[in-house]
Design a protein around this motif. Structure first.
Motif, short mmCIF file in Angstrom:
data_model
loop_
_atom_site.label_atom_id
_atom_site.label_comp_id
_atom_site.label_asym_id
_atom_site.label_seq_id
_atom_site.Cartn_x
_atom_site.Cartn_y
_atom_site.Cartn_z
N ASN A 23 -3.43 -1.02 -8.88
CA ASN A 23 -3.81 -1.26 -10.27
C ASN A 23 -3.30 -2.64 -10.68
O ASN A 23 -2.11 -2.91 -10.63
CB ASN A 23 -3.20 -0.20 -11.20
CG ASN A 23 -3.81 1.16 -10.96
OD1 ASN A 23 -5.00 1.28 -10.69
ND2 ASN A 23 -2.99 2.21 -11.05
N GLY B 38 -6.13 0.26 -3.27
CA GLY B 38 -6.11 1.08 -4.48
C GLY B 38 -5.08 0.66 -5.50
O GLY B 38 -4.63 1.49 -6.31
N SER C 166 0.83 -1.20 0.00
CA SER C 166 0.00 0.00 0.00
C SER C 166 0.86 1.25 0.00
O SER C 166 0.56 2.24 -0.68
CB SER C 166 -0.92 -0.01 1.22
OG SER C 166 -1.68 1.17 1.30
N ALA D 113 -10.18 -3.46 -8.76
CA ALA D 113 -8.72 -3.39 -8.80
C ALA D 113 -8.15 -3.61 -10.19
O ALA D 113 -7.02 -3.19 -10.48
CB ALA D 113 -8.11 -4.44 -7.85
N HIS E 208 2.78 1.21 -3.56
CA HIS E 208 1.83 1.41 -4.66
C HIS E 208 2.39 0.96 -6.01
O HIS E 208 2.45 1.74 -6.97
CB HIS E 208 1.37 2.87 -4.74
CG HIS E 208 0.08 3.03 -5.50
ND1 HIS E 208 -1.13 2.54 -5.04
CD2 HIS E 208 -0.19 3.61 -6.69
CE1 HIS E 208 -2.07 2.82 -5.92
NE2 HIS E 208 -1.54 3.46 -6.93
#
Length: 515
Positions: free
Chosen positions: A243, A241, A199, A271, A202
């Protein structure tokens, strides 16, 4: 009366001559590309192991037409090896290579927490790269690329490497635009601390996902009950969050019937920003197969059109120009929850990416062309800010449907890509020389993906990296410094018809004295 015999035509069209390898001994041999029944085949003969034939592409018309998407190559800032024996034995990259590294892949380990029957890396006990080795790899990539676009951390299973987070941060600190983690998702599903670290980092996540049926996962992964764990991992990635790009390995007889369901699922999951379908190929660890029945990109495209009832069509997909055009195909769609609209239906992408017939056309927008080149590239990362910006620039030329604004289109893009890798039956030196996906090794070598997996590089690298680790550990226990020897790749040379053939050791042919 004298009866004259009538000559007969062969049942194929000889299209071109290239070079390939023998599937048994991996020596370089000539290969014929043949067109028959609107399919493309490769036929080749090894002096010691006979004739081999395999299906290359199941649409001969598309194979020939796709040549116009062959973009002129971009040369790296520096080459890492010299030309000595010729392709594919001077990797790399050597000055004969015709493309830079769009995507750099670092295999940080060989171990895995799965034992898949289908595994091109033949994952298992072997080696772990050190953080220092990875930092050296990244520094060399910056030296050759300037501003690298994408680095993918792979394995084995990279998430189980004890320093994987530090390695990905090292890439971030070098301003590499996109850092990707290639994973089966097991650790993400069950490790809260690891999820928190992701997280903060990212990264983009390249996620192994082959379908929904237990039989699919039994045959391909050896774990028929793994789907709930994968779904849990995806849901947890959505919570932070991330990708995600789903990466299904597709086999004609196992899960080709699931490609439409995978697209439907991916477009609905918060996602998932894209899918990269990969036809199963016979490198590394694999089961019995018939090279004349291998799955190719056109087969998946036709299955997508049928299984999505025309929501996606074969004509929506355009080859990726940075590599050889039959290796990749991609489309982007607007996916706002109500509408699925492929970009190619509102903008004639071919007008901009046709590098043969459109080279002299002066009125094509250079800005739109460059944006489309960024999207139709192996370095494209769906869900990224750059992708959204490229879409906004590209769609300045679009005639958007009523009620659809540019911002909505750019923020709701979904990528569907197909990537076909070569195996010993379809290995084509012409394709290899344009490869833009490189395995990055300690000491600076960048080896094209399909050379690494088919010619003998992987086997030699694994043995040397494993020996390095043993020697490093031994030196640490003894309290003495350790300086590893550079990785080297040697191929036994054998004289055959006055041509030097270079063979990797231990690939099925008994060693013979050097000529």
């Amino acid at each position: 009366m004298l009866c004259r015999a009538r000559k007969k035509d062969v049942d194929y069209v000889f299209y071109e001559l290239t070079r390939s390898i023998c599937p048994e001994c991996r020596r370089v041999i000539d290969a014929h590309i043949l067109l028959r029944d609107n399919k493309v085949y490769m036929r080749k003969r090894c002096p010691e192991h006979g004739t081999f034939e395999g299906l290359v592409y199941s649409d001969a018309k598309a194979y020939m037409e796709n040549a116009r998407f062959n973009k002129p190559g971009t040369i790296p800032l520096a080459f890492s090896t010299e030309i000595q024996h010729g392709c594919p034995y001077d990797c790399g990259l050597c000055p004969d290579h015709q493309q830079h590294a769009c995507l750099g892949i670092i295999e940080v380990n060989s171990a895995c927490n799965m034992d898949c029957p289908l595994c091109f890396a033949d994952a298992g006990a072997g080696f772990n790269l050190t953080l220092e080795e990875v930092e050296g790899i990244l520094d060399h990539l910056v030296e050759t690329e300037g501003n690298p676009e994408v680095v993918q951390f792979s394995g084995g299973e990279p998430s189980i490497h004890p320093q994987i987070i530090e390695m990905m941060w090292a890439a971030k600190k070098r301003n590499i635009r996109h850092v990707m983690l290639n994973t089966n998702g097991k650790r993400i599903a069950d490790d809260d601390a690891f999820l928190q670290q992701l997280s903060e980092l990212h990264p983009s996540v390249y996620f192994q996902f082959d379908g929904f049926e237990a039989e699919t996962y039994r045959i391909i992964r050896g774990e028929p009950d793994i789907l709930p764990q994968k779904l849990r991992a995806l849901d947890r990635l959505a919570e932070i969050g991330a990708n995600v790009v789903l990466v299904p390995a597709i086999d004609r007889y196992v899960n080709l019937h699931e490609v439409g369901a995978i697209v439907e699922f991916g477009m609905k999951h918060p996602a998932v920003r894209g899918i990269n379908f990969q036809p199963a190929f016979q490198s590394g660890r694999h089961g019995e197969h018939d090279p004349m029945q291998r799955l190719t990109i056109p087969d998946i495209l036709r299955a997508l059109e049928e299984q999505t009832s025309g929501t996606l069509m074969v004509s929506d997909f355009v080859p990726v120009p940075c590599c050889f055009p039959t290796c990749n195909s991609v489309t982007y769609v607007l996916n706002d929850g109500d509408t699925v609209l492929p970009m190619t239906r509102i903008l004639n992408v071919e007008d901009y990416l046709d590098y043969i017939t459109n080279r002299a056309v002066p009125d094509l927008s250079e800005e739109v062309k460059l944006s489309l080149e960024g999207l139709w590239s192996s370095s494209a990362v769906p869900g990224s800010d750059k992708a959204a910006q490229q879409f906004a620039l590209s769609c300045a030329a679009c005639e958007l449907p009523d009620g659809l604004d540019l911002g909505t289109f750019a923020q709701n893009i979904f990528m569907i890509m197909l990537q076909d890798f070569m195996d010993p039956w379809t290995f084509n030196q012409k394709n290899l020389m344009k490869c833009c996906k490189e395995i990055l090794l300690p000491d600076g070598k960048q080896i094209p993906f399909c050379a690494y997996n088919n010619v003998g590089y992987r086997e030699q690298a694994r043995l040397q990296l494993q020996a390095r680790e043993r020697e490093r550990n031994k030196a640490r226990r003894a309290g003495i410094p350790y300086a590893p020897a550079p990785l080297t790749f040697t191929f036994e040379q054998k004289q055959q018809n006055d041509v030097i053939q270079v063979m990797p050791p231990g690939k099925g042919l008994a060693h013979e004295p050097r000529a």
